[in-house]
Design a protein around this motif. Structure first.
Motif, PDB file in Angstrom:
ATOM      1  N   ALA A 150       0.816  -1.211   0.000  1.00 33.55           N
ATOM      2  CA  ALA A 150       0.000   0.000   0.000  1.00 33.55           C
ATOM      3  C   ALA A 150       0.853   1.266   0.000  1.00 33.55           C
ATOM      4  N   LEU A 151       2.172   1.086  -0.113  1.00 34.43           N
ATOM      5  CA  LEU A 151       3.099   2.209   0.035  1.00 34.43           C
ATOM      6  C   LEU A 151       3.924   2.403  -1.236  1.00 34.43           C
ATOM      7  N   PRO A 152       4.460   3.617  -1.427  1.00 33.82           N
ATOM      8  CA  PRO A 152       5.265   3.904  -2.628  1.00 33.82           C
ATOM      9  C   PRO A 152       6.704   3.418  -2.483  1.00 33.82           C
ATOM     10  N   VAL A 153       6.866   2.124  -2.237  1.00 28.00           N
ATOM     11  CA  VAL A 153       8.195   1.550  -2.030  1.00 28.00           C
ATOM     12  C   VAL A 153       9.004   1.673  -3.317  1.00 28.00           C
ATOM     13  N   ASP A 154      10.238   2.153  -3.183  1.00 27.93           N
ATOM     14  CA  ASP A 154      11.063   2.419  -4.369  1.00 27.93           C
ATOM     15  C   ASP A 154      12.463   1.831  -4.256  1.00 27.93           C
ATOM     16  N   GLY A 155      12.605   0.818  -3.411  1.00 26.41           N
ATOM     17  CA  GLY A 155      13.917   0.199  -3.271  1.00 26.41           C
ATOM     18  C   GLY A 155      13.796  -1.189  -2.683  1.00 26.41           C
ATOM     19  N   ASP A 156      14.899  -1.924  -2.710  1.00 31.94           N
ATOM     20  CA  ASP A 156      14.909  -3.276  -2.160  1.00 31.94           C
ATOM     21  C   ASP A 156      15.054  -3.228  -0.641  1.00 31.94           C
ATOM     22  N   PRO A 157      14.484  -4.202   0.063  1.00 32.15           N
ATOM     23  CA  PRO A 157      14.614  -4.236   1.527  1.00 32.15           C
ATOM     24  C   PRO A 157      16.072  -4.403   1.949  1.00 32.15           C
ATOM     25  N   GLU A 225      13.389  11.211   6.032  1.00 36.66           N
ATOM     26  CA  GLU A 225      14.424  11.274   5.006  1.00 36.66           C
ATOM     27  C   GLU A 225      14.921   9.906   4.559  1.00 36.66           C
ATOM     28  N   ILE A 226      14.956   8.922   5.465  1.00 35.44           N
ATOM     29  CA  ILE A 226      15.618   7.653   5.132  1.00 35.44           C
ATOM     30  C   ILE A 226      14.686   6.461   5.308  1.00 35.44           C
ATOM     31  N   TRP A 227      13.391   6.639   5.107  1.00 37.19           N
ATOM     32  CA  TRP A 227      12.463   5.510   5.208  1.00 37.19           C
ATOM     33  C   TRP A 227      12.774   4.478   4.126  1.00 37.19           C
ATOM     34  N   SER A 228      12.427   3.241   4.429  1.00 40.10           N
ATOM     35  CA  SER A 228      12.691   2.157   3.480  1.00 40.10           C
ATOM     36  C   SER A 228      11.973   0.901   3.960  1.00 40.10           C
ATOM     37  N   PRO A 229      11.888  -0.127   3.135  1.00 39.25           N
ATOM     38  CA  PRO A 229      11.516  -1.441   3.650  1.00 39.25           C
ATOM     39  C   PRO A 229      12.731  -2.074   4.314  1.00 39.25           C
ATOM     40  N   GLY A 230      12.519  -2.705   5.446  1.00 45.05           N
ATOM     41  CA  GLY A 230      13.658  -3.282   6.140  1.00 45.05           C
ATOM     42  C   GLY A 230      13.229  -4.173   7.289  1.00 45.05           C
ATOM     43  N   ASP A 231      14.213  -4.588   8.078  1.00 41.34           N
ATOM     44  CA  ASP A 231      13.988  -5.490   9.200  1.00 41.34           C
ATOM     45  C   ASP A 231      13.488  -4.686  10.394  1.00 41.34           C
ATOM     46  N   PRO A 232      12.337  -5.049  10.979  1.00 35.72           N
ATOM     47  CA  PRO A 232      11.814  -4.262  12.106  1.00 35.72           C
ATOM     48  C   PRO A 232      12.737  -4.242  13.311  1.00 35.72           C
ATOM     49  N   ARG A 233      13.563  -5.270  13.464  1.00 36.80           N
ATOM     50  CA  ARG A 233      14.445  -5.331  14.624  1.00 36.80           C
ATOM     51  C   ARG A 233      15.565  -4.298  14.537  1.00 36.80           C
ATOM     52  N   VAL A 234      15.928  -3.893  13.326  1.00 34.09           N
ATOM     53  CA  VAL A 234      16.917  -2.825  13.173  1.00 34.09           C
ATOM     54  C   VAL A 234      16.363  -1.542  13.777  1.00 34.09           C
ATOM     55  N   GLU A 235      15.110  -1.245  13.485  1.00 42.76           N
ATOM     56  CA  GLU A 235      14.480  -0.024  14.011  1.00 42.76           C
ATOM     57  C   GLU A 235      14.335  -0.088  15.527  1.00 42.76           C
ATOM     58  N   LEU A 236      13.907  -1.233  16.034  1.00 42.26           N
ATOM     59  CA  LEU A 236      13.732  -1.362  17.475  1.00 42.26           C
ATOM     60  C   LEU A 236      15.074  -1.252  18.192  1.00 42.26           C
ATOM     61  N   GLY A 237      16.109  -1.869  17.651  1.00 39.97           N
ATOM     62  CA  GLY A 237      17.430  -1.765  18.273  1.00 39.97           C
ATOM     63  C   GLY A 237      17.923  -0.337  18.333  1.00 39.97           C
ATOM     64  N   TRP A 238      17.666   0.443  17.283  1.00 33.50           N
ATOM     65  CA  TRP A 238      18.052   1.861  17.267  1.00 33.50           C
ATOM     66  C   TRP A 238      17.272   2.642  18.322  1.00 33.50           C
ATOM     67  N   PHE A 239      15.977   2.403  18.426  1.00 28.31           N
ATOM     68  CA  PHE A 239      15.138   3.068  19.425  1.00 28.31           C
ATOM     69  C   PHE A 239      15.661   2.806  20.840  1.00 28.31           C
ATOM     70  N   LEU A 240      16.105   1.593  21.105  1.00 25.15           N
ATOM     71  CA  LEU A 240      16.564   1.238  22.447  1.00 25.15           C
ATOM     72  C   LEU A 240      17.841   1.973  22.847  1.00 25.15           C
ATOM     73  N   VAL A 241      18.645   2.387  21.870  1.00 23.42           N
ATOM     74  CA  VAL A 241      19.866   3.131  22.197  1.00 23.42           C
ATOM     75  C   VAL A 241      19.529   4.387  22.993  1.00 23.42           C
ATOM     76  N   PHE A 242      18.380   4.989  22.704  1.00 20.44           N
ATOM     77  CA  PHE A 242      17.999   6.261  23.325  1.00 20.44           C
ATOM     78  C   PHE A 242      17.173   6.079  24.594  1.00 20.44           C
TER      79      PHE A 242
END
Length: 329
Positions: A150-157, A225-242
Motif C-alpha cells: 500500500a506504500l510507494p516503495v522504491d527500493g529493495d529491503p 528522510e531515510i524511510w525504506s523497507p527493512g527489518d523491524p528489529r533494526v528499528e527497534l534496536g536503534w530506538f533502544l539506544v535512546f
C-alpha cells in the motif's frame, strides 16, 4: 555593489515563499501570507514555517544548488507521509508539493514537542519522558504493520547483513583511534548475522526526537528522510539506544524512571511471539551511533565542520562500543 551570499539567499527565500503561497492558494487556503521563517533542527534540506491567514504550515525545501536525491528528496518524503495519512501512524498532512527546482512540500504545523529526553534541551520531566517512551514503543508496531504493497516503495529491503555493511562503510572512513574497539565489535557482529525476517516499513530514525508529542501522546512522526523497507528489529534496536542516558556520558543525561529496554520490547511485542536475536540488533544500534559520532568527530578535527562540542564525544563512543560488545558476549 557586488551581490553577497546573503542577497542570494534572500532572493531564493522570496521566490520560494511566492511559490508556496501560490500553491497553497490553489488548494483553497486563503488569507494574508506571513513571512517564510527558518526553523531550527533537521539535517536534510531547509525547513520553514509560514502562516496563511489562520493556518500554519511547515515547508521543507531542497537547498539551492543541491540535487533532490537521498536525504534531499523532498517529494519522496511527501509521498510516504501522504500514503500514511489514512493509517494509524500519526503523520502531518501534506497540503502542497512542487517538483520544480528547488523541490519542496508544505505540511500542517503540528503543535507539540519533539525532544529526546536523554539528549535534548530543555529537559523533559521524567514521568512525562517515560510515558512518551512507552507510547512510542506502542506506536512502532503500527508503523511496522502497514502493508508494504500500500506504500510507494522504491527500493529493495535492507536485511541485517546489508545494514551492517552500510554502517561498516561509515565506520571504515573513521580513523581507528577515534573509535577504539569498533573493529572488534564489527567482527563479532559479522560473525553472527541473523537471518532476515519479512520486511516492513521502517522510518530509519525512530526515536522521541523525531516524534512531536502533545503531552504524552504522539501527535506526528516527522523527518522521513531515510524511510525504506527493512527489518523491524533494526528499528527497534536503534530506538533502544535512546532509552538509557548512560549511553551518552558527557553529551547526554540520565533520566530517572525511564522504562527499561525489556519493558519497551514487551510493549512493542504486545503479547506476540518473542523477537529473535534482539541482542544483535541492540549491538548494531550502538555500532551505528558510534559510527555516526566518529564520523562527526573526524569532520570536526579535520576542520571540515568546526564544532567544539564534538570533543565531548569520545567517552560516548567508547561506551557505545563497549556496551555493544557486552550485548554480544
Amino acid at each position: 555593489m557586488p551581490t553577497t551570499t546573503e542577497d542570494t539567499a534572500d532572493t531564493a527565500t522570496t521566490a520560494l515563499r511566492g511559490r508556496v503561497v501560490a500553491a497553497l492558494r490553489e488548494q483553497g487556503y486563503d488569507g494574508e501570507p506571513g513571512a517564510l521563517e527558518p526553523m531550527l533542527g533537521g539535517h536534510s534540506g531547509l525547513t520553514y514555517r509560514i502562516a496563511l491567514g489562520e493556518e500554519q504550515f511547515v515547508v521543507k525545501s531542497v537547498p539551492p544548488g543541491q540535487r533532490a536525491v537521498g536525504r534531499h528528496d523532498m517529494l519522496r518524503q511527501a509521498r510516504i507521509m501522504t500514503a500514511l495519512g489514512g493509517t494509524e501512524v500519526p503523520v502531518p498532512a501534506i497540503r502542497a508539493t512542487s517538483g520544480a527546482e528547488p523541490a519542496w512540500f508544505a505540511m500542517d504545523l503540528v503543535r507539540g514537542e519533539s525532544l529526546e529526553p536523554v539528549l535534548d534541551d530543555p529537559a523533559v520531566e521524567p514521568a512525562l519522558a517515560a510515558a512518551r517512551m512507552r507510547r512510542a514503543a506502542e506506536v512502532l508496531p503500527q508503523l511496522h504493520g502497514v502493508p508494504l504493497d500500500a506504500l510507494p516503495v522504491d527500493g529493495d529491503p535492507l536485511g541485517p547483513a546489508e545494514e551492517l555493511a552500510r554502517w561498516a562503510r561509515t565506520m571504515g572512513a573513521v580513523p581507528p583511534e577515534l573509535v577504539p574497539g569498533a573493529a572488534e565489535l564489527e567482527r563479532r557482529l559479522a560473525a553472527r548475522v541473523p537471518d532476515a525476517v519479512d520486511p516492513v516499513l521502517v522510518h530509519g530514525d525512530y526515536r522521541l526526537g523525531n516524534i512531536i508529542s502533545s503531552g504524552e501522546e504522539p501527535a506526528a512522526l516527522i523527518d522521513w528522510e531515510i524511510w525504506s523497507p527493512g527489518d523491524p528489529r533494526v528499528e527497534l534496536g536503534w530506538f533502544l539506544v535512546f532509552a538509557d542516558g548512560a549511553n551518552f556520558p558527557g553529551v547526554g543525561r540520565e533520566v530517572p524512571g525511564l522504562p527499561s529496554a525489556e519493558e519497551l520490547v514487551e510493549l512493542y511485542v504486545a503479547g506476540g511471539p518473542p523477537l529473535g536475536e534482539l541482542a544483535w540488533f541492540d549491538a548494531l544500534g550502538r555500532f551505528k551511533m558510534a559510527a555516526i559520532m566518529g564520523h562527526n568527530l573526524r569532520r570536526h578535527r579535520e576542520g571540515r565542520h568546526h564544532d567544539p562540542d564534538q570533543e565531548k564525544l569520545p567517552a560516548t563512543i567508547e561506551r557505545l562500543v563497549r556496551t555493544g560488545l557486552d550485548r554480544l558476549s
